[in-house]
Write a protein that holds these residues in place. Structure first.
Motif, PDB file in Angstrom:
ATOM      1  N   ALA A  54       0.822  -1.216   0.000  1.00 17.93           N
ATOM      2  CA  ALA A  54       0.000   0.000   0.000  1.00 17.93           C
ATOM      3  C   ALA A  54       0.857   1.268   0.000  1.00 17.93           C
ATOM      4  CB  ALA A  54      -0.921   0.002   1.218  1.00 17.93           C
ATOM      5  N   GLY A  55       2.188   1.108  -0.056  1.00 17.23           N
ATOM      6  CA  GLY A  55       3.085   2.257  -0.055  1.00 17.23           C
ATOM      7  C   GLY A  55       3.407   2.797   1.321  1.00 17.23           C
ATOM      8  N   VAL A  56       3.046   2.057   2.381  1.00 14.41           N
ATOM      9  CA  VAL A  56       3.346   2.482   3.749  1.00 14.41           C
ATOM     10  C   VAL A  56       4.744   2.007   4.120  1.00 14.41           C
ATOM     11  CG1 VAL A  56       2.688   2.256   6.175  1.00 14.41           C
ATOM     12  CG2 VAL A  56       0.918   2.398   4.414  1.00 14.41           C
ATOM     13  N   PRO A  57       5.625   2.914   4.578  1.00 13.28           N
ATOM     14  CA  PRO A  57       6.967   2.493   4.972  1.00 13.28           C
ATOM     15  C   PRO A  57       6.961   1.833   6.357  1.00 13.28           C
ATOM     16  CG  PRO A  57       6.760   4.872   5.186  1.00 13.28           C
ATOM     17  CD  PRO A  57       5.471   4.373   4.611  1.00 13.28           C
ATOM     18  N   TRP A  58       7.629   0.706   6.454  1.00  9.64           N
ATOM     19  CA  TRP A  58       7.802  -0.027   7.711  1.00  9.64           C
ATOM     20  C   TRP A  58       9.275  -0.035   8.054  1.00  9.64           C
ATOM     21  CZ3 TRP A  58       4.309  -3.052  10.709  1.00  9.64           C
ATOM     22  CH2 TRP A  58       2.985  -2.939  10.303  1.00  9.64           C
ATOM     23  N   ALA A  67      17.255  -0.727  19.850  1.00 13.26           N
ATOM     24  CA  ALA A  67      17.780   0.631  19.732  1.00 13.26           C
ATOM     25  C   ALA A  67      17.076   1.452  18.656  1.00 13.26           C
ATOM     26  CB  ALA A  67      19.277   0.563  19.430  1.00 13.26           C
ATOM     27  N   VAL A  68      15.871   1.058  18.280  1.00 13.16           N
ATOM     28  CA  VAL A  68      15.127   1.781  17.256  1.00 13.16           C
ATOM     29  C   VAL A  68      13.865   2.374  17.876  1.00 13.16           C
ATOM     30  CG1 VAL A  68      13.815   1.519  15.116  1.00 13.16           C
ATOM     31  CG2 VAL A  68      16.015   0.393  15.356  1.00 13.16           C
ATOM     32  N   TRP A  69      13.637   3.632  17.545  1.00 14.91           N
ATOM     33  CA  TRP A  69      12.420   4.334  17.980  1.00 14.91           C
ATOM     34  C   TRP A  69      11.615   4.640  16.733  1.00 14.91           C
ATOM     35  CZ3 TRP A  69      11.237   5.861  23.069  1.00 14.91           C
ATOM     36  CH2 TRP A  69      12.175   5.455  24.010  1.00 14.91           C
ATOM     37  N   ILE A  70      10.335   4.292  16.781  1.00 13.63           N
ATOM     38  CA  ILE A  70       9.447   4.504  15.647  1.00 13.63           C
ATOM     39  C   ILE A  70       8.309   5.404  16.114  1.00 13.63           C
ATOM     40  CG2 ILE A  70       7.929   3.410  13.962  1.00 13.63           C
ATOM     41  CD1 ILE A  70       9.624   0.832  14.381  1.00 13.63           C
ATOM     42  N   ASN A  71       8.208   6.564  15.494  1.00 14.26           N
ATOM     43  CA  ASN A  71       7.156   7.531  15.834  1.00 14.26           C
ATOM     44  C   ASN A  71       7.144   7.832  17.332  1.00 14.26           C
ATOM     45  OD1 ASN A  71       6.383   7.400  13.101  1.00 14.26           O
ATOM     46  ND2 ASN A  71       5.066   5.668  13.518  1.00 14.26           N
ATOM     47  N   GLY A  72       8.327   7.968  17.930  1.00 10.45           N
ATOM     48  CA  GLY A  72       8.447   8.352  19.332  1.00 10.45           C
ATOM     49  C   GLY A  72       8.362   7.219  20.334  1.00 10.45           C
ATOM     50  N   GLU A  73       8.254   5.968  19.862  1.00  8.03           N
ATOM     51  CA  GLU A  73       8.174   4.831  20.770  1.00  8.03           C
ATOM     52  C   GLU A  73       9.205   3.772  20.400  1.00  8.03           C
ATOM     53  OE1 GLU A  73       4.266   3.231  21.282  1.00  8.03           O
ATOM     54  OE2 GLU A  73       3.338   5.210  21.224  1.00  8.03           O
ATOM     55  N   GLN A  74       9.801   3.166  21.405  1.00  8.03           N
ATOM     56  CA  GLN A  74      10.754   2.094  21.176  1.00  8.03           C
ATOM     57  C   GLN A  74       9.999   0.877  20.642  1.00  8.03           C
ATOM     58  OE1 GLN A  74      12.962   1.075  24.663  1.00  8.03           O
ATOM     59  NE2 GLN A  74      14.635   0.212  23.497  1.00  8.03           N
ATOM     60  N   ALA A  75      10.491   0.309  19.548  1.00 10.55           N
ATOM     61  CA  ALA A  75       9.799  -0.818  18.922  1.00 10.55           C
ATOM     62  C   ALA A  75      10.777  -1.649  18.104  1.00 10.55           C
ATOM     63  CB  ALA A  75       8.675  -0.316  18.040  1.00 10.55           C
ATOM     64  N   GLU A  76      10.448  -2.930  17.922  1.00 14.96           N
ATOM     65  CA  GLU A  76      11.251  -3.791  17.065  1.00 14.96           C
ATOM     66  C   GLU A  76      10.891  -3.593  15.598  1.00 14.96           C
ATOM     67  OE1 GLU A  76      11.649  -7.897  18.084  1.00 14.96           O
ATOM     68  OE2 GLU A  76      11.597  -7.438  20.228  1.00 14.96           O
ATOM     69  N   LYS A  77       9.619  -3.325  15.332  1.00 21.69           N
ATOM     70  CA  LYS A  77       9.182  -3.043  13.959  1.00 21.69           C
ATOM     71  C   LYS A  77       7.845  -2.313  14.017  1.00 21.69           C
ATOM     72  CE  LYS A  77       6.823  -7.403  13.168  1.00 21.69           C
ATOM     73  NZ  LYS A  77       6.703  -8.574  12.308  1.00 21.69           N
ATOM     74  N   GLY A  78       7.559  -1.606  12.957  1.00 17.70           N
ATOM     75  CA  GLY A  78       6.289  -0.904  12.871  1.00 17.70           C
ATOM     76  C   GLY A  78       6.235   0.035  11.690  1.00 17.70           C
ATOM     77  N   PRO A  79       5.033   0.502  11.360  1.00 19.78           N
ATOM     78  CA  PRO A  79       4.891   1.449  10.263  1.00 19.78           C
ATOM     79  C   PRO A  79       5.392   2.829  10.673  1.00 19.78           C
ATOM     80  CG  PRO A  79       2.781   1.107  11.315  1.00 19.78           C
ATOM     81  CD  PRO A  79       3.745   0.171  11.983  1.00 19.78           C
ATOM     82  N   LEU A  80       5.961   3.545   9.723  1.00 18.80           N
ATOM     83  CA  LEU A  80       6.394   4.917   9.973  1.00 18.80           C
ATOM     84  C   LEU A  80       5.231   5.849   9.667  1.00 18.80           C
ATOM     85  CD1 LEU A  80       9.904   4.807   8.280  1.00 18.80           C
ATOM     86  CD2 LEU A  80       9.394   4.756  10.714  1.00 18.80           C
ATOM     87  N   ARG A  81       4.960   6.736  10.585  1.00 12.02           N
ATOM     88  CA  ARG A  81       3.880   7.707  10.403  1.00 12.02           C
ATOM     89  C   ARG A  81       4.302   8.724   9.343  1.00 12.02           C
ATOM     90  NH1 ARG A  81       3.078   9.236  15.631  1.00 12.02           N
ATOM     91  NH2 ARG A  81       4.824  10.651  15.472  1.00 12.02           N
TER      92      ARG A  81
END
Length: 83
Positions: A54-58, A67-81
């Motif tokens: 769908a063109g959503v970056p993960w 050691a990765v923060w995604i959209n202000g939260e520590q996470a192993e994986k997730g979509p980028l806002r």
């Protein structure tokens, strides 16, 4: 592919924007990574970015150190806002 970019929110490169070099790329300090930072700031292969169907970056943490923060939260994986 320059229509998408991510902006560093913390640290010495805060505010710096990096265009996505393609639909699938790696971030780290290794020469094999498409978006590179100085050794010591990130792992050699720190994270993977992939656009889904769908063109959503993960983003996925490859550091093994949570050691990765995604959209202000520590996470192993997730979509980028976007935006």
């Amino acid at each position: 592919m320059a229509e998408l970019e991510f902006v560093i929110s913390e640290g010495p490169k805060k505010g710096q924007a990096f265009p996505f070099p393609g639909p699938h790329f790696y971030v780290g300090s290794s020469k094999e990574c498409h978006v590179r930072f100085e050794p010591g700031l990130v792992e050699p292969k720190h994270a993977e970015v992939l656009l889904d169907g769908a063109g959503v970056p993960w983003l996925r943490d490859l550091s093994g150190k949570q050691a990765v923060w995604i959209n202000g939260e520590q996470a192993e994986k997730g979509p980028l806002r976007l935006g």
